[in-house]
Design a protein around this motif. Structure first.
Motif, short mmCIF file in Angstrom:
data_model
loop_
_atom_site.label_atom_id
_atom_site.label_comp_id
_atom_site.label_asym_id
_atom_site.label_seq_id
_atom_site.Cartn_x
_atom_site.Cartn_y
_atom_site.Cartn_z
N THR A 285 28.47 60.43 13.73
CA THR A 285 28.89 61.32 14.82
C THR A 285 30.21 60.91 15.46
O THR A 285 30.84 61.74 16.11
N TYR A 286 30.62 59.68 15.29
CA TYR A 286 31.88 59.22 15.89
C TYR A 286 33.03 59.48 14.93
O TYR A 286 32.87 59.44 13.71
N SER A 287 34.21 59.69 15.48
CA SER A 287 35.39 59.94 14.66
C SER A 287 35.90 58.64 14.03
O SER A 287 35.62 57.54 14.53
N SER A 288 36.65 58.79 12.98
CA SER A 288 37.24 57.62 12.32
C SER A 288 38.18 56.87 13.25
O SER A 288 38.26 55.64 13.21
N GLU A 289 38.87 57.62 14.09
CA GLU A 289 39.81 57.00 15.03
C GLU A 289 39.09 56.12 16.04
O GLU A 289 39.63 55.12 16.50
N SER A 290 37.86 56.49 16.39
CA SER A 290 37.09 55.69 17.34
C SER A 290 36.83 54.29 16.80
O SER A 290 36.90 53.31 17.54
N TYR A 291 36.53 54.19 15.52
CA TYR A 291 36.26 52.89 14.91
C TYR A 291 37.52 52.02 14.94
O TYR A 291 37.45 50.83 15.23
N VAL A 292 38.65 52.63 14.66
CA VAL A 292 39.92 51.89 14.68
C VAL A 292 40.23 51.45 16.11
O VAL A 292 40.60 50.30 16.34
N ALA A 293 40.06 52.36 17.07
CA ALA A 293 40.36 52.03 18.47
C ALA A 293 39.44 50.93 19.00
O ALA A 293 39.85 50.12 19.83
N ALA A 294 38.21 50.89 18.51
CA ALA A 294 37.26 49.86 18.96
C ALA A 294 37.45 48.55 18.20
O ALA A 294 36.84 47.53 18.56
N GLY A 295 38.28 48.55 17.18
CA GLY A 295 38.54 47.33 16.42
C GLY A 295 37.36 46.93 15.53
O GLY A 295 37.13 45.74 15.31
N LYS A 296 36.65 47.91 15.01
CA LYS A 296 35.48 47.66 14.17
C LYS A 296 35.77 48.08 12.74
O LYS A 296 36.84 48.63 12.44
N LEU A 297 34.83 47.82 11.84
CA LEU A 297 34.97 48.31 10.48
C LEU A 297 35.16 49.82 10.51
O LEU A 297 34.76 50.48 11.47
N THR A 298 35.71 50.37 9.45
CA THR A 298 35.99 51.80 9.41
C THR A 298 34.70 52.62 9.33
O THR A 298 33.64 52.11 8.98
N LYS A 299 34.84 53.89 9.63
CA LYS A 299 33.70 54.81 9.56
C LYS A 299 33.13 54.87 8.14
O LYS A 299 31.91 54.81 7.97
N PRO A 300 33.97 54.99 7.09
CA PRO A 300 33.40 55.00 5.74
C PRO A 300 32.65 53.71 5.40
O PRO A 300 31.61 53.75 4.73
N ALA A 301 33.14 52.59 5.87
CA ALA A 301 32.47 51.31 5.59
C ALA A 301 31.08 51.29 6.23
O ALA A 301 30.10 50.93 5.58
N TRP A 302 31.00 51.68 7.51
CA TRP A 302 29.70 51.71 8.17
C TRP A 302 28.80 52.79 7.56
O TRP A 302 27.59 52.61 7.46
N GLY A 303 29.39 53.89 7.14
CA GLY A 303 28.60 54.94 6.48
C GLY A 303 27.96 54.44 5.20
O GLY A 303 26.78 54.70 4.93
N ILE A 304 28.72 53.69 4.42
CA ILE A 304 28.20 53.14 3.17
C ILE A 304 27.13 52.08 3.46
O ILE A 304 26.06 52.09 2.85
N ILE A 305 27.41 51.18 4.38
CA ILE A 305 26.45 50.12 4.72
C ILE A 305 25.13 50.72 5.20
O ILE A 305 24.05 50.35 4.72
#
Length: 90
Positions: free
Chosen positions: A28-48
């Motif tokens: 539900t979160y945008s890809s930009e949110s992951y970058v702004a939070a300094g976390k792994l990317t959305k695709p990475a968390w999606g795969i995990i």
């Protein structure tokens, strides 16, 4: 099946529900949110988290692999999700 087997089944269902919740939340979160939070990317968390759900459904994989993905799910829920939610509140 005895009480121990019943408890194991309930635990498996609870873990599956938690992993599905984490996956849906991650998507539900945008890809930009992951970058702004300094976390792994959305695709990475999606795969995990997607693998966590799939492996929870497949009994052929060992407990160690499932435990690793359960820990990853918990990390998402207690670290990544609050960081992403904090970005929306600002």
């Amino acid at each position: 099946m005895g009480l121990q087997g019943d408890i194991a089944v309930v635990l498996q269902l609870v873990l599956l529900a938690v992993k599905i919740f984490a996956l849906v939340t991650a998507l539900t979160y945008s890809s930009e949110s992951y970058v702004a939070a300094g976390k792994l990317t959305k695709p990475a968390w999606g795969i995990i988290l997607g693998l966590a759900v799939v492996l929870q459904l497949l009994p052929v994989f060992g407990m160690i692999v499932n435990l690793a993905f359960t820990i990853a799910t918990i990390v998402f829920l207690v670290d990544v999700r609050p960081a992403l939610a904090g970005l929306r509140r600002r």
